[in-house]
Design an enzyme around this catalytic site. Sequence first.
Site, PDB file in Angstrom:
ATOM      1  N   GLN A  88       0.841  -1.196   0.000  1.00 53.76           N
ATOM      2  CA  GLN A  88       0.000   0.000   0.000  1.00 53.76           C
ATOM      3  C   GLN A  88       0.879   1.250   0.000  1.00 53.76           C
ATOM      4  O   GLN A  88       0.384   2.359  -0.111  1.00 53.76           O
ATOM      5  CB  GLN A  88      -0.878   0.013   1.255  1.00 53.76           C
ATOM      6  CG  GLN A  88      -1.854  -1.128   1.336  1.00 53.76           C
ATOM      7  CD  GLN A  88      -2.567  -1.155   2.684  1.00 53.76           C
ATOM      8  OE1 GLN A  88      -3.526  -0.439   2.908  1.00 53.76           O
ATOM      9  NE2 GLN A  88      -2.072  -1.976   3.572  1.00 53.76           N
ATOM     10  N   ASN A  89       2.176   1.036   0.156  1.00 59.14           N
ATOM     11  CA  ASN A  89       3.076   2.179   0.308  1.00 59.14           C
ATOM     12  C   ASN A  89       3.339   2.895  -1.009  1.00 59.14           C
ATOM     13  O   ASN A  89       3.407   2.272  -2.072  1.00 59.14           O
ATOM     14  CB  ASN A  89       4.405   1.731   0.913  1.00 59.14           C
ATOM     15  CG  ASN A  89       4.249   1.359   2.367  1.00 59.14           C
ATOM     16  OD1 ASN A  89       3.165   1.513   2.922  1.00 59.14           O
ATOM     17  ND2 ASN A  89       5.304   0.884   2.980  1.00 59.14           N
ATOM     18  N   VAL A  90       3.527   4.187  -0.883  1.00 57.89           N
ATOM     19  CA  VAL A  90       3.812   5.008  -2.053  1.00 57.89           C
ATOM     20  C   VAL A  90       5.285   5.412  -2.085  1.00 57.89           C
ATOM     21  O   VAL A  90       5.718   6.111  -3.002  1.00 57.89           O
ATOM     22  CB  VAL A  90       2.880   6.254  -2.062  1.00 57.89           C
ATOM     23  CG1 VAL A  90       1.435   5.816  -2.283  1.00 57.89           C
ATOM     24  CG2 VAL A  90       3.001   7.084  -0.786  1.00 57.89           C
ATOM     25  N   HIS A 108      -1.533   1.724  -4.158  1.00 65.36           N
ATOM     26  CA  HIS A 108      -2.044   3.089  -3.976  1.00 65.36           C
ATOM     27  C   HIS A 108      -1.201   4.137  -4.700  1.00 65.36           C
ATOM     28  O   HIS A 108      -1.304   5.325  -4.390  1.00 65.36           O
ATOM     29  CB  HIS A 108      -2.143   3.415  -2.479  1.00 65.36           C
ATOM     30  CG  HIS A 108      -3.157   2.546  -1.779  1.00 65.36           C
ATOM     31  ND1 HIS A 108      -3.143   2.322  -0.417  1.00 65.36           N
ATOM     32  CD2 HIS A 108      -4.205   1.855  -2.265  1.00 65.36           C
ATOM     33  CE1 HIS A 108      -4.159   1.512  -0.108  1.00 65.36           C
ATOM     34  NE2 HIS A 108      -4.807   1.218  -1.203  1.00 65.36           N
ATOM     35  N   CYS A 116      -1.056  11.933 -16.132  1.00 64.57           N
ATOM     36  CA  CYS A 116      -1.860  12.955 -16.808  1.00 64.57           C
ATOM     37  C   CYS A 116      -3.339  12.706 -16.526  1.00 64.57           C
ATOM     38  O   CYS A 116      -3.820  11.580 -16.672  1.00 64.57           O
ATOM     39  CB  CYS A 116      -1.591  12.900 -18.312  1.00 64.57           C
ATOM     40  SG  CYS A 116      -2.656  14.048 -19.217  1.00 64.57           S
ATOM     41  N   CYS A 119      -4.847  11.986 -20.495  1.00 63.60           N
ATOM     42  CA  CYS A 119      -4.526  10.768 -21.266  1.00 63.60           C
ATOM     43  C   CYS A 119      -4.051   9.620 -20.386  1.00 63.60           C
ATOM     44  O   CYS A 119      -3.805   8.524 -20.908  1.00 63.60           O
ATOM     45  CB  CYS A 119      -3.498  11.083 -22.351  1.00 63.60           C
ATOM     46  SG  CYS A 119      -1.831  11.404 -21.735  1.00 63.60           S
ATOM     47  N   GLY A 176       2.762  -4.402   8.753  1.00 67.37           N
ATOM     48  CA  GLY A 176       2.727  -2.953   8.922  1.00 67.37           C
ATOM     49  C   GLY A 176       1.522  -2.241   8.366  1.00 67.37           C
ATOM     50  O   GLY A 176       1.643  -1.143   7.828  1.00 67.37           O
ATOM     51  N   SER A 178      -2.625  -1.112   9.410  1.00 64.13           N
ATOM     52  CA  SER A 178      -3.656  -1.073  10.459  1.00 64.13           C
ATOM     53  C   SER A 178      -4.946  -1.757  10.016  1.00 64.13           C
ATOM     54  O   SER A 178      -5.837  -1.990  10.813  1.00 64.13           O
ATOM     55  CB  SER A 178      -3.969   0.385  10.813  1.00 64.13           C
ATOM     56  OG  SER A 178      -4.500   1.036   9.673  1.00 64.13           O
TER      57      SER A 178
HETATM   58  P1  NAD Z   1      -1.335   2.816   8.893  1.00 59.65           P
HETATM   59  O1  NAD Z   1      -0.519   4.013   9.204  1.00 59.65           O
HETATM   60  O2  NAD Z   1      -2.809   2.927   8.933  1.00 59.65           O
HETATM   61  O3  NAD Z   1      -0.924   1.671   9.935  1.00 59.65           O
HETATM   62  C1  NAD Z   1       0.430   1.426  10.245  1.00 59.65           C
HETATM   63  C2  NAD Z   1       0.517   0.065  10.892  1.00 59.65           C
HETATM   64  O4  NAD Z   1       1.902  -0.275  10.979  1.00 59.65           O
HETATM   65  C3  NAD Z   1      -0.044   0.005  12.297  1.00 59.65           C
HETATM   66  O5  NAD Z   1      -0.864  -1.136  12.407  1.00 59.65           O
HETATM   67  C4  NAD Z   1       1.212  -0.154  13.200  1.00 59.65           C
HETATM   68  O6  NAD Z   1       0.999  -1.018  14.320  1.00 59.65           O
HETATM   69  C5  NAD Z   1       2.185  -0.785  12.256  1.00 59.65           C
HETATM   70  N1  NAD Z   1       3.583  -0.444  12.538  1.00 59.65           N
HETATM   71  C6  NAD Z   1       4.112   0.749  12.906  1.00 59.65           C
HETATM   72  N2  NAD Z   1       5.450   0.654  13.037  1.00 59.65           N
HETATM   73  C7  NAD Z   1       5.764  -0.627  12.726  1.00 59.65           C
HETATM   74  C8  NAD Z   1       6.991  -1.356  12.661  1.00 59.65           C
HETATM   75  N3  NAD Z   1       8.174  -0.785  12.950  1.00 59.65           N
HETATM   76  N4  NAD Z   1       6.951  -2.672  12.309  1.00 59.65           N
HETATM   77  C9  NAD Z   1       5.768  -3.285  12.018  1.00 59.65           C
HETATM   78  N5  NAD Z   1       4.585  -2.646  12.070  1.00 59.65           N
HETATM   79  C10 NAD Z   1       4.588  -1.328  12.400  1.00 59.65           C
HETATM   80  O7  NAD Z   1      -0.829   2.263   7.494  1.00 59.65           O
HETATM   81  P2  NAD Z   1      -1.618   1.595   6.291  1.00 59.65           P
HETATM   82  O8  NAD Z   1      -2.536   0.546   6.807  1.00 59.65           O
HETATM   83  O9  NAD Z   1      -0.567   1.240   5.309  1.00 59.65           O
HETATM   84  O10 NAD Z   1      -2.547   2.755   5.675  1.00 59.65           O
HETATM   85  C11 NAD Z   1      -2.017   4.021   5.383  1.00 59.65           C
HETATM   86  C12 NAD Z   1      -2.311   4.540   3.980  1.00 59.65           C
HETATM   87  O11 NAD Z   1      -1.571   5.745   3.792  1.00 59.65           O
HETATM   88  C13 NAD Z   1      -1.835   3.590   2.907  1.00 59.65           C
HETATM   89  O12 NAD Z   1      -2.852   3.481   1.967  1.00 59.65           O
HETATM   90  C14 NAD Z   1      -0.593   4.231   2.284  1.00 59.65           C
HETATM   91  O13 NAD Z   1      -0.729   4.378   0.877  1.00 59.65           O
HETATM   92  C15 NAD Z   1      -0.515   5.624   2.844  1.00 59.65           C
HETATM   93  N6  NAD Z   1       0.800   5.902   3.484  1.00 59.65           N
HETATM   94  C16 NAD Z   1       1.952   5.446   2.901  1.00 59.65           C
HETATM   95  C17 NAD Z   1       3.172   5.668   3.500  1.00 59.65           C
HETATM   96  C18 NAD Z   1       4.411   5.153   2.831  1.00 59.65           C
HETATM   97  O14 NAD Z   1       4.409   4.958   1.613  1.00 59.65           O
HETATM   98  N7  NAD Z   1       5.507   4.895   3.563  1.00 59.65           N
HETATM   99  C19 NAD Z   1       3.260   6.362   4.716  1.00 59.65           C
HETATM  100  C20 NAD Z   1       2.055   6.810   5.290  1.00 59.65           C
HETATM  101  C21 NAD Z   1       0.837   6.586   4.661  1.00 59.65           C
END
Ligand code: NAD
Length: 234
Positions: A88-90, A108, A116, A119, A176, A178
């Site tokens: 889910q990370n960006v 995500h 764009c 297009c 990692g 929630s």
């Molecule tokens: P979230 O922030 O909702 O949840 C983070 C989870 O990670 C929690 O359950 C927490 O207990 C756990 N956590 C925290 N530190 C940890 C560690 N050291 N080791 C293991 N687990 C750990 O994150 P989400 O569920 O990914 O939702 C957030 C949304 O926001 C995503 O859709 C994402 O695209 C975006 N986002 C991305 C980033 C990124 O790319 N790094 C950062 C913030 C938000």
Amino acid sequence: MAKVLILSGAGISAESGISTFRDSDGLWEKHRVEDVCSAGCLDTNGDATRAFYDARREDIEFKEPNYAHKVIVELKHTYPNDIAVLTQNVDDLFEKAGMQRDEIVHLHGFLRELRCRACEEVFEIGYKKQNECFNAQCPECGGELRPNIVFFGEAAPLYASLTQALNECELIVIIGTSGNVLDVTYFAQLTDKSILNNLEPSDAIDDSYFTKVYYSKATEAIGDIAEYIEEFLA
Ligand code: NAD
């Protein structure tokens, strides 16, 4: 067919110094989600939204992958067909650890890309500010560019890859997240075996559905998790 699906969220990058989302009371880097991460905010709050993602890009430029990213990349390279990696990370910490762009699905979106609005072409811009690129216009059609990020309330086209990976896998590994955006409790019920690793329990996850649960830092749990995956694939 990948027998193992590894699905990560913001928590895996926390130890690399990138803030998670929910862990800071729903404020991601002191911004209200509704203002800069929701469908429509490019039209109602465009300058602030672009500035927010410019700052996120700048923030990740010198961040380094941690041990958990590195172990997952190594696993993917050892078992390319047996393991699917979706996040889910960006951020780009898996890529910095050696993952190729076609070896991972960013459900995500990806901070280093613009898209764009007309297009749909996607452009890599590294860590630059959006308006410093391509005279702030799509080089293909002159349309308006936007961060290639899925905002809350928008469609996520790559969820099709998630559905396919869920249908194929026999073991799902959640690290990692929630569970507020993706219903990982449901995913655990679809697979034979499941592993959950978070720092602490989440209200949005019922951990009783998981075969194994680690409430610890990803860098501490990943050794055991990798061992489990390797035994599973043996
Ligand atoms: P979230 O922030 O909702 O949840 C983070 C989870 O990670 C929690 O359950 C927490 O207990 C756990 N956590 C925290 N530190 C940890 C560690 N050291 N080791 C293991 N687990 C750990 O994150 P989400 O569920 O990914 O939702 C957030 C949304 O926001 C995503 O859709 C994402 O695209 C975006 N986002 C991305 C980033 C990124 O790319 N790094 C950062 C913030 C938000």
